[in-house]
Write an enzyme that holds these catalytic residues in place. Structure first.
Site, PDB file in Angstrom:
ATOM      1  N   CYS A  20      85.129  75.574  16.372  1.00 16.15           N
ATOM      2  CA  CYS A  20      83.947  76.331  16.509  1.00 16.15           C
ATOM      3  C   CYS A  20      82.911  76.496  15.478  1.00 16.15           C
ATOM      4  O   CYS A  20      81.686  76.589  15.953  1.00 16.15           O
ATOM      5  CB  CYS A  20      84.624  77.921  16.566  1.00 16.15           C
ATOM      6  SG  CYS A  20      85.504  78.424  15.555  1.00 16.15           S
ATOM      7  N   HIS A  60      86.636  83.424  14.536  1.00 18.44           N
ATOM      8  CA  HIS A  60      85.940  82.502  15.362  1.00 18.44           C
ATOM      9  C   HIS A  60      84.433  82.390  14.752  1.00 18.44           C
ATOM     10  O   HIS A  60      83.878  83.549  14.215  1.00 18.44           O
ATOM     11  CB  HIS A  60      85.945  83.373  16.762  1.00 18.44           C
ATOM     12  CG  HIS A  60      85.286  82.270  17.924  1.00 18.44           C
ATOM     13  ND1 HIS A  60      85.452  80.901  17.820  1.00 18.44           N
ATOM     14  CD2 HIS A  60      84.514  82.508  18.924  1.00 18.44           C
ATOM     15  CE1 HIS A  60      84.873  80.365  18.998  1.00 18.44           C
ATOM     16  NE2 HIS A  60      84.120  81.455  19.635  1.00 18.44           N
ATOM     17  N   ASN A  78      78.522  81.718  22.648  1.00 15.44           N
ATOM     18  CA  ASN A  78      79.935  81.245  22.391  1.00 15.44           C
ATOM     19  C   ASN A  78      80.079  79.574  22.665  1.00 15.44           C
ATOM     20  O   ASN A  78      79.005  78.811  23.163  1.00 15.44           O
ATOM     21  CB  ASN A  78      80.920  82.030  23.108  1.00 15.44           C
ATOM     22  CG  ASN A  78      82.047  81.867  22.568  1.00 15.44           C
ATOM     23  OD1 ASN A  78      82.758  81.305  21.452  1.00 15.44           O
ATOM     24  ND2 ASN A  78      83.416  82.734  23.072  1.00 15.44           N
TER      25      ASN A  78
END
Length: 304
Positions: free
Chosen positions: A81, A228, A246
């Site tokens: 991520c 994250h 995202n």
């Protein structure tokens, strides 16, 4: 946790591909690393220094307006991520600084061909930014992330096979960064988002976040899952929220995006630094090659 069990939420839950992943694959998505001890010491040091408090920002910012934000990508069951968020930020800055020029860069190059190494473990956002500045990022076409995916029968999420595939003439073809910024205060972040471009943030994720489908997220139920990294593309002063991109595919959330309240206490999104970049250097196209001498002589037979 089922979507139906999420109650008292002011946001909209929905089913998506992520909630059907095995627990190990879901948690593997959360690859942002935080050194809490170092972070606490850093915060104490910052408390003794003045932060940027002079506001120079708009009330509403959304860098999707003007088509500066590239399409939502999917990291699948790999803790990449930080790399996906940093690459998305650089792609946006290419467009902002180059009159809307679109580019599609390689998260695989940053994650697997840097000092992080060819593995799906997590990474510190700060290190990802530093490696992007040191080595640049190549085009996705040169090292596609999708080339690393393997489908396993009976498994809902493709398996990522981590490896580094170095591109020919990588040094001359990489997009590079000249300037980075670490943004600590709310004012610094909004100033950057208003006047420069998107930035990367880190948040704590809880089980209910997997089920997010729209509106302004705040944690209401479920256990802590991990950290994250996401791209912040804007904010609303009136609504008191960040707008974030995202890297779980467009099936998740609001077409791959979510809104999250300022100072959302459980996720601590405003407790950790945001990171920004600017002054992008595009690769110089190679000069056209002259025809070989034999070919030129052959041409003179027809066009002396």
């Amino acid at each position: 946790m089922d979507t139906e069990t999420i109650t008292n939420a002011l946001w909209t839950p929905k089913d998506n591909q992520i909630i059907f992943y095995p627990e190990s694959a879901r948690r593997a998505l959360l690859g942002a690393l935080i050194n809490e001890t170092a972070h606490a010491a850093h915060k104490a040091d910052l408390a003794a220094k003045p932060l940027v408090t002079t506001p120079n920002f708009a009330k509403e910012v959304d860098w999707r307006v003007g088509d500066h934000i590239t399409s939502v990508k999917d990291q699948y069951g790999c803790g990449a991520c930080a790399s996906f968020a940093v690459v998305a930020m650089i792609e946006a800055m290419v467009s902002i600084e180059n009159a809307g020029k679109q580019t599609n860069l390689s998260p695989a190059d940053l994650h697997f061909c840097s000092n992080h190494g060819p593995n799906c473990e997590g990474w510190h956002v700060e290190n990802a930014v530093q490696q992007a500045q040191k080595n640049g990022i190549i085009d996705e076409e040169c090292f596609p992330y999708t080339n690393l995916l393997q489908t396993i029968p009976g498994r809902s999420a493709p398996f990522v096979i981590p490896k580094c595939a170095r591109c020919r003439e990588r040094t001359s073809q990489a997009v590079r960064i000249q300037t980075t910024a670490t943004l600590y205060s709310m004012t610094e972040r909004k100033n950057h988002l208003s006047n420069i471009g998107p930035c990367v943030a880190t948040l704590k994720v809880y089980e209910d976040f997997y089920h997010y489908g729209g509106d302004i997220y705040n944690h209401v139920s479920g256990d802590y899952e991990g950290y994250h990294a996401v791209l912040v593309v804007g904010y609303s002063e009136r609504g008191k929220y960040w707008i974030c991109k995202n890297s779980w595919g467009s099936d998740w959330g609001d077409n791959g995006y979510f809104k999250i309240a300022f100072r959302e206490q459980s996720t601590r999104i405003d407790d950790y630094p945001f990171y920004g970049v600017q002054n992008i250097v595009m690769p110089t196209p190679p000069p056209p090659q002259e025809p070989a001498k034999g070919f030129r002589n052959w041409l003179r037979r027809f066009w002396p």
